[in-house]
Design a protein around this motif. Structure first.
Motif, PDB file in Angstrom:
ATOM      1  N   ASP A  84      72.930  27.598  35.007  1.00  0.00           N
ATOM      2  CA  ASP A  84      72.802  28.971  35.484  1.00  0.00           C
ATOM      3  C   ASP A  84      72.149  29.878  34.441  1.00  0.00           C
ATOM      4  N   ALA A  85      72.194  29.446  33.179  1.00  0.00           N
ATOM      5  CA  ALA A  85      71.543  30.218  32.114  1.00  0.00           C
ATOM      6  C   ALA A  85      70.042  29.969  32.075  1.00  0.00           C
ATOM      7  N   GLY A  86      69.544  29.139  32.997  1.00  0.00           N
ATOM      8  CA  GLY A  86      68.113  28.909  33.109  1.00  0.00           C
ATOM      9  C   GLY A  86      67.571  27.828  32.199  1.00  0.00           C
ATOM     10  N   LEU A  87      68.438  26.978  31.669  1.00  0.00           N
ATOM     11  CA  LEU A  87      67.992  25.942  30.738  1.00  0.00           C
ATOM     12  C   LEU A  87      67.344  24.788  31.496  1.00  0.00           C
ATOM     13  N   GLU A  88      66.270  24.295  30.950  1.00  0.00           N
ATOM     14  CA  GLU A  88      65.499  23.249  31.620  1.00  0.00           C
ATOM     15  C   GLU A  88      66.038  21.844  31.341  1.00  0.00           C
ATOM     16  N   ARG A  89      66.697  21.668  30.210  1.00  0.00           N
ATOM     17  CA  ARG A  89      67.161  20.344  29.795  1.00  0.00           C
ATOM     18  C   ARG A  89      68.663  20.423  29.505  1.00  0.00           C
ATOM     19  N   LEU A  90      69.433  19.488  30.058  1.00  0.00           N
ATOM     20  CA  LEU A  90      70.881  19.468  29.872  1.00  0.00           C
ATOM     21  C   LEU A  90      71.284  18.198  29.135  1.00  0.00           C
ATOM     22  N   CYS A  91      72.066  18.382  28.081  1.00  0.00           N
ATOM     23  CA  CYS A  91      72.498  17.263  27.252  1.00  0.00           C
ATOM     24  C   CYS A  91      73.998  17.398  26.967  1.00  0.00           C
ATOM     25  N   VAL A  92      74.585  16.333  26.440  1.00  0.00           N
ATOM     26  CA  VAL A  92      75.984  16.368  26.050  1.00  0.00           C
ATOM     27  C   VAL A  92      76.157  15.585  24.764  1.00  0.00           C
ATOM     28  N   LEU A  93      76.948  16.146  23.864  1.00  0.00           N
ATOM     29  CA  LEU A  93      77.278  15.504  22.592  1.00  0.00           C
ATOM     30  C   LEU A  93      78.788  15.478  22.465  1.00  0.00           C
ATOM     31  N   GLY A  94      79.355  14.291  22.291  1.00  0.00           N
ATOM     32  CA  GLY A  94      80.801  14.178  22.195  1.00  0.00           C
ATOM     33  C   GLY A  94      81.220  13.249  21.079  1.00  0.00           C
ATOM     34  N   LEU A  95      82.398  13.508  20.543  1.00  0.00           N
ATOM     35  CA  LEU A  95      82.990  12.697  19.486  1.00  0.00           C
ATOM     36  C   LEU A  95      84.248  12.022  20.004  1.00  0.00           C
ATOM     37  N   SER A  96      84.379  10.710  19.796  1.00  0.00           N
ATOM     38  CA  SER A  96      85.600   9.970  20.081  1.00  0.00           C
ATOM     39  C   SER A  96      85.988  10.089  21.557  1.00  0.00           C
TER      40      SER A  96
END
Length: 286
Positions: A84-96
């Protein structure tokens, strides 16, 4: 690079950090089972030009105190905010445990363009800490999707570590014994990484004393390779469970769990992984 921080409250609890000049790639940042350390990481990512949303997904006010049947929809709603913020690329970074959630999110939500999994697992494990009532320890899945528990590997609650180091508990043997304890459930609990075409960067240390993240990362890579999907695996044999990225300080010492590695090795692993992580998160947009 100047950054702007915004507290997020309501259905979602966290912080949104963005470059003051704006950004076009967003990353959802997920902490592990200890529930801390995401603000500094979000600031670091924002200074590289990313819009970073650090989500508090358990342990906060009004949230489950344990990791038990957490809806994966919790994370899809966070992606909605980034989209909704208009971002073109969505990613995720997670630990453990956050990496475990990130892996499932990429399988179940096809909007994910890239995944960075720090100290990952290759299967879904049973809940950590109290169940949904906040008291009992029921031996349930860590996650649900559309109201149904995701298949998981039960853990032997009678397991005890062979030795303590400096008064700290190494849990790795507990997870290593899980495959023998429930072999049938282990096979059904494997995370199907061949079902996502997102870019992947896996980061793991061979001295991880919390769980066997390096063998798990190798299994994830091999599963994707069998499906013709490329994966970047960054490893360092002397690093532990909590790699630190370039620009981050040492992880907070634990008073209970043995994480393995040391600051120098964990920082070296993060330094090796840093360029791969930024390349994957920015993609071709940068």
């Amino acid at each position: 690079m100047d950054i702007v921080e915004q507290e997020i409250a309501g259905p979602l609890d966290g912080v949104l950090v963005r470059p003051s000049s704006g950004g076009v790639a967003g990353v959802l940042v997920l902490h592990g089972s200890y529930g801390r350390g995401i603000v500094e990481r979000c600031r670091l990512l924002a200074r590289s030009g990313l819009v970073a949303l650090g989500l508090r997904w358990h342990g906060g006010e009004g949230q489950p105190s344990g990791i038990c049947e957490i809806p994966i929809e919790t994370f899809t709603r966070a992606l909605d905010l980034l989209r909704d913020a208009g971002l073109e690329r969505l990613c995720v970074l997670g630990l453990s445990k956050g990496a475990e959630a990130a892996l499932w999110l990429s399988v179940l939500d096809r909007r994910i363009d890239a995944v960075v999994a720090l100290s990952p697992t290759a299967v879904t494990w049973q809940n950590l800490g109290p169940g949904t009532d906040g008291q009992s320890r029921p031996g349930r899945s860590s996650w649900t999707w559309r109201g149904e528990p995701i298949p998981f590997v039960p853990l032997n609650e009678e397991w005890e570590p062979e030795a303590y180091e400096d008064g700290l508990i190494p849990l790795r043997g507990w997870y290593e014994a899980g495959r023998e304890f429930c072999p049938d459930q282990y096979e059904t609990a494997v995370i199907p990484m061949e079902k996502t075409t997102a870019e992947f960067v896996l980061v793991a240390g061979g001295d991880d004393r919390t769980w066997p993240s390096l063998p798990a990362a190798e299994a994830l890579r091999d599963r994707r390779a069998a499906a013709g999907l490329p994966t970047v695996l960054v490893e360092r044999l002397a690093a532990g469970h909590r790699p630190t990225l370039p620009g981050e300080g040492p992880a907070t010492p634990s008073t209970q769990l043995l994480y393995g590695g040391n600051h120098a090795e964990d920082a070296a692993l993060g330094a090796d992984a840093g360029p791969h992580i930024l390349r994957a998160l920015h993609g071709r947009i940068r």
